[in-house]
Design an enzyme around this catalytic site. Structure first.
Site, short mmCIF file in Angstrom:
data_model
loop_
_atom_site.label_atom_id
_atom_site.label_comp_id
_atom_site.label_asym_id
_atom_site.label_seq_id
_atom_site.Cartn_x
_atom_site.Cartn_y
_atom_site.Cartn_z
CG ASP A 495 46.05 32.62 14.12
OD1 ASP A 495 45.37 31.89 13.39
OD2 ASP A 495 47.03 33.28 13.69
NE ARG A 521 40.70 27.04 9.23
CZ ARG A 521 40.94 27.49 10.45
NH1 ARG A 521 40.00 27.44 11.37
NH2 ARG A 521 42.11 28.00 10.77
CB CYS A 522 36.16 32.80 8.25
SG CYS A 522 34.59 32.51 7.44
CD1 TRP A 567 48.76 31.92 5.45
CD2 TRP A 567 49.14 31.03 7.48
NE1 TRP A 567 48.81 30.55 5.32
CE2 TRP A 567 49.03 29.98 6.52
CE3 TRP A 567 49.37 30.72 8.82
CZ2 TRP A 567 49.16 28.64 6.89
CZ3 TRP A 567 49.49 29.37 9.17
CH2 TRP A 567 49.39 28.34 8.21
CG ASP A 605 55.77 25.88 13.36
OD1 ASP A 605 56.59 24.94 13.34
OD2 ASP A 605 54.79 25.93 14.13
CG ASP A 662 69.69 27.06 0.06
OD1 ASP A 662 70.85 26.77 0.43
OD2 ASP A 662 69.39 28.14 -0.47
CD GLU A 671 49.36 18.73 7.10
OE1 GLU A 671 48.44 18.56 6.29
OE2 GLU A 671 49.48 19.76 7.76
CG HIS A 701 44.39 17.42 9.50
ND1 HIS A 701 45.68 17.05 9.23
CD2 HIS A 701 44.39 18.76 9.66
CE1 HIS A 701 46.43 18.14 9.21
NE2 HIS A 701 45.68 19.18 9.47
#
EC number: 2.1.1.14
Length: 765
Positions: A495, A521-522, A567, A605, A662, A671, A701
């Protein structure tokens, strides 16, 4: 003893609902099997709350997919493409709206306020024929009652429902959704009448949009809606719940003057300013549902602190009118700490998942009623004290380094155009260079190797060998496809956040701390409990191995500090930005080590930069300043010849484009394949952008494979608004979830499209 829970997680302590849903969708089990799992989960939740002496226990917060979709079903607002012909809405229509079916796409999904949960957006217009088409709220109330539990049915309030909707396709963008209020209220009246007839004495309406910046026209709708409902609400108590932020003064005035309403619920964790409004005046004889237990984090409550807040409120609203509550639904936290057998004892004593929060709410209500459980309170105080003084939480060196950041804004020494020139001399890329975002498909075999290595069933040597073979395969494939800037495919990663969290200090991981993201989804967010630092390099070994396999540039792949923060469950004993700066310093060490090891292109990312944007305009610029600053810290120390990429995962950022510029990355990939027009309109409106940019040229997707012509056509559209020398060609996201049979032809067509346009551009010259 008045205690209340706003809502509860649906997935179950071991994700029982997830597995039941996926089994049903795959045709491996029946609707009855799914309903049985759901009924068992509901009854265990109600019984658990009853056993904890909760007075106001919610029902109808369970959903097979999403509570807003449940409301759409209740109102019969099914878009015509699903071919519904009236009658009670069943699983077929419900899941078609949520997930699409063979003949038509799903409804749009978007973030629920500033959480990581996503809801299904209602599609409305002037012609929607509303009808009472799902009796779920009443059925669930009766189901609980048959088990001997009297519950408070929860409905998404009519005004928030409309404000969270969008005009359907073909409806004017300017259509006023609130103009439908008069059409949906008759259905709310039917539901309320049925609930009253079934014996409900309280009903909860969730109106979280009251915490947003609403103009007077929108606020007026609350007054209209609840006065229109007043006659049918007589004889039943009503609580209106707000959450996720403080309620602005104007909205507070409108809300607390609603006559038909008995109680008002406020989030006093994220909305501490609401306390001042309550102290300034609360309507006499009304109930205050005080949300002092955090529904969005996993930390144990500071019971002594909460109790003093509650005592102060008691003085204002009166002893018999104060209800102890959660700040919002517990949907946004993990389910039960009992299932965490491997967590470190000390860290575990600092935590409370949903089941523990129910117990905390009851303990506070008992203490207010003069029945304080001294042992429970002193154990809580001891855990709070251990967390404050624990050497695992504080790292002097990290604190010092973070404090030293204050003086500078960490910009690279030269402008982006000078850097791009220096990079081009070194990298020698063609126009319209091609690349991918980072991950390649993860096969069953690959997941098995990682699992067995984690369980110590295979040696480190065998593991490294297997991963090395996989990287080699991915590198060879990209060379065959003739992609310009390569990736190693991330076969070693589970992940994008967990992989880094496991190698940083200050992070802990749960075994079952799953939280629903959407549908089945979890996600399992890491827990940041202490100062963050990087004990040793995290990705250098794999990136240098991959670079040694090819003469083409190999991208280093990192997750940025803001995404790691947004996250995770974040510590609540210091401001979020301080934790973010600490993570930024750890990633900075990694960036500089990658550069030293000969990696000249490094992608950092920031998929979740926008997710942390505060709900209120007045707080947004402060957040964007520190978030963008954190990103710049990670790469301010590299040479001009080192090319810094970043990737972002959403389309709505017209409003934050200046912050994105910036960030000062050399190349940004986006995306956007589902919303080309939205994105390109920013540049059409004259935003000057001089760095490299790669708007995704196809949607990963979806399993469909785009043709060369289709991709070339998209690139041509982009060239109409972007300079030729800054455009990159890439998919819109990582390929981890796709199959190789889809990835190979899609990438082949992507490279062919780029080459086709290079030829056209050359001949045009």
């Amino acid at each position: 003893m008045a205690s209340h829970i706003v809502g509860y997680p649906r997935m179950g302590p071991k994700r029982e609902l997830k597995f039941a849903l996926e089994s049903f969708w795959d045709g491996k089990s029946s609707a009855e099997d799914l309903q049985k799992v759901a009924a068992d989960l509901r009854s265990s939740i109600w019984k658990q709350m009853a056993a904890a002496s909760i007075k106001y226990i919610p029902s109808n917060t369970f959903a097979y997919y999403d509570q807003v979709l449940d409301t759409t079903a209740m109102l019969g607002a099914v878009p015509p493409r699903y071919g519904w012909n009236g009658g009670e809405i069943g699983f077929d229509v419900y899941f078609s709206m949520a997930r699409g079916n063979a003949s038509c796409p799903a409804m749009e999904m978007t973030k629920w306020f500033d959480t990581n949960y996503h809801y299904i957006v209602p599609e409305l217009g002037p012609d929607v024929k509303f009808s009472y088409a799902s009796h779920k709220a009443v059925t669930e109330y009766k189901e609980a009652k048959a088990l001997g539990v009297d519950t408070v049915p929860v409905l998404v309030g009519p005004v928030s429902y409309l404000l969270l909707s969008k005009p359907a396709k073909g409806v004017e963008k300017t259509f006023s959704l609130l103009s439908l209020l008069g059409k949906i209220l008759p259905i709310y009246k039917e539901v309320v009448s049925e609930l009253k007839a079934a014996g409900a004495s309280w009903i909860q309406f969730d109106e979280p949009t009251l915490v947003m910046d609403l103009d007077s026209h929108k606020l007026q709708a609350f007054t209209e809606a609840y006065s229109e409902l007043a006659s049918c609400l007589s004889g039943v108590n009503v609580v209106i719940e707000t959450y996720f932020a403080d309620v602005p003064a104007e909205a507070y005035k409108v809300l607390t003057s609603l006559k038909a309403v008995t109680g008002f619920g406020f989030d006093l964790v994220r909305g501490t300013k609401t306390l001042d409004l309550i102290k300034g005046g609360f309507p006499k004889g009304k109930h205050l549902f005080a949300g002092v237990v955090d529904g969005r984090n996993i930390w144990a409550n500071d019971l002594a602190g909460s109790l003093s807040t509650l005592h102060a409120l008691e003085g204002i609203v009166g002893k018999d009118k104060l209800v102890v509550s959660t700040s919002c639904s517990l949907l946004h936290t993990a389910v039960d700490l009992v299932n965490e057998t491997k967590l470190d004892k000390e860290i575990k004593s600092w935590l409370a998942f949903a089941a523990q929060k129910v117990v905390e709410v009851n303990a506070l209500a008992k203490a207010l009623a003069g029945q304080k459980d001294e042992a429970f309170f002193s154990a809580n105080a001891a855990a709070q004290a251990s967390r404050k003084s624990s050497p695992r939480v504080t790292n002097e060196a990290v604190q010092k380094a973070a404090a030293a950041l204050k003086g500078s804004d960490h910009r690279r020494a030269t402008t982006v155009s000078a850097r791009l020139d220096a990079q081009q001399k070194k990298l020698n890329l063609p126009v319209l260079p091609t690349t991918t975002i980072g991950s390649f498909p993860q096969t069953m075999e690959l997941r098995r190797v990682r699992r067995e290595y984690k369980a110590k069933k295979v040696s480190e040597e065998e593991y490294v060998k297997a991963i090395k073979e996989e990287i080699n395969k991915v590198v060879k494939l990209q060379e065959e496809l003739d992609i310009d800037v390569l990736v190693h495919g991330e076969p070693e990663r589970n992940d994008m956040v967990e992989y880094f969290g496991e190698q940083l200090s200050g992070f802990a991981f749960s075994a079952n701390g799953w939280v629903q993201s959407y549908g089945s989804r979890c996600v399992k967010p890491p827990i940041i409990y202490g100062d963050v630092s990087r004990p040793k390099p995290m990705t250098v070994f794999w990136s240098t191995m991959a670079q040694s396999m090819t003469a083409r540039p190999m991208k280093g792949m990192l997750t940025g500090p803001v995404t790691i923060l947004n996250w995770s469950f974040v510590r609540n004993d210091q401001p979020r930005f301080e934790t973010c700066y600490q993570i930024a310093l750890a990633i900075k060490d990694e960036v500089e080590d990658l550069e030293k090891a000969g990696i000249n292109v490094i992608q950092i990312d920031e998929a979740a930069l926008r997710e942390g944007l505060p709900l209120r305009k007045s707080e947004q610029s402060f957040y964007l300043d520190w978030a963008v600053h954190s990103f710049r810290i990670t790469n301010c120390g590299v040479k001009d010849t080192c090319q810094i990429h970043t990737h972002m995962c959403y389309s709505h950022f017209n409003d934050i484009i200046h912050s994105i510029i910036d960030m000062d990355a050399d190349v940004i990939t986006i995306e956007n394949s589902r919303s080309d027009e939205k994105l390109l309109s920013v540049f059409r409106e004259g935003v000057k952008y001089g760095a490299g940019i790669g708007p995704g040229v196809y949607d990963i997707h979806s399993p469909r494979i785009p043709s060369t012509e289709e991709i070339a056509d998209r690139i041509t559209k982009m060239l109409a608004v972007l300079e030729t020398n800054i455009l990159w060609v890439n998919p819109d996201c990582g390929l981890k979830t796709r199959k190789y049979t889809e990835v190979k032809p899609a990438l082949k067509n992507m490279v062919a499209a780029a080459k086709l346009l290079r030829t056209q551009l050359a001949s045009a010259k």
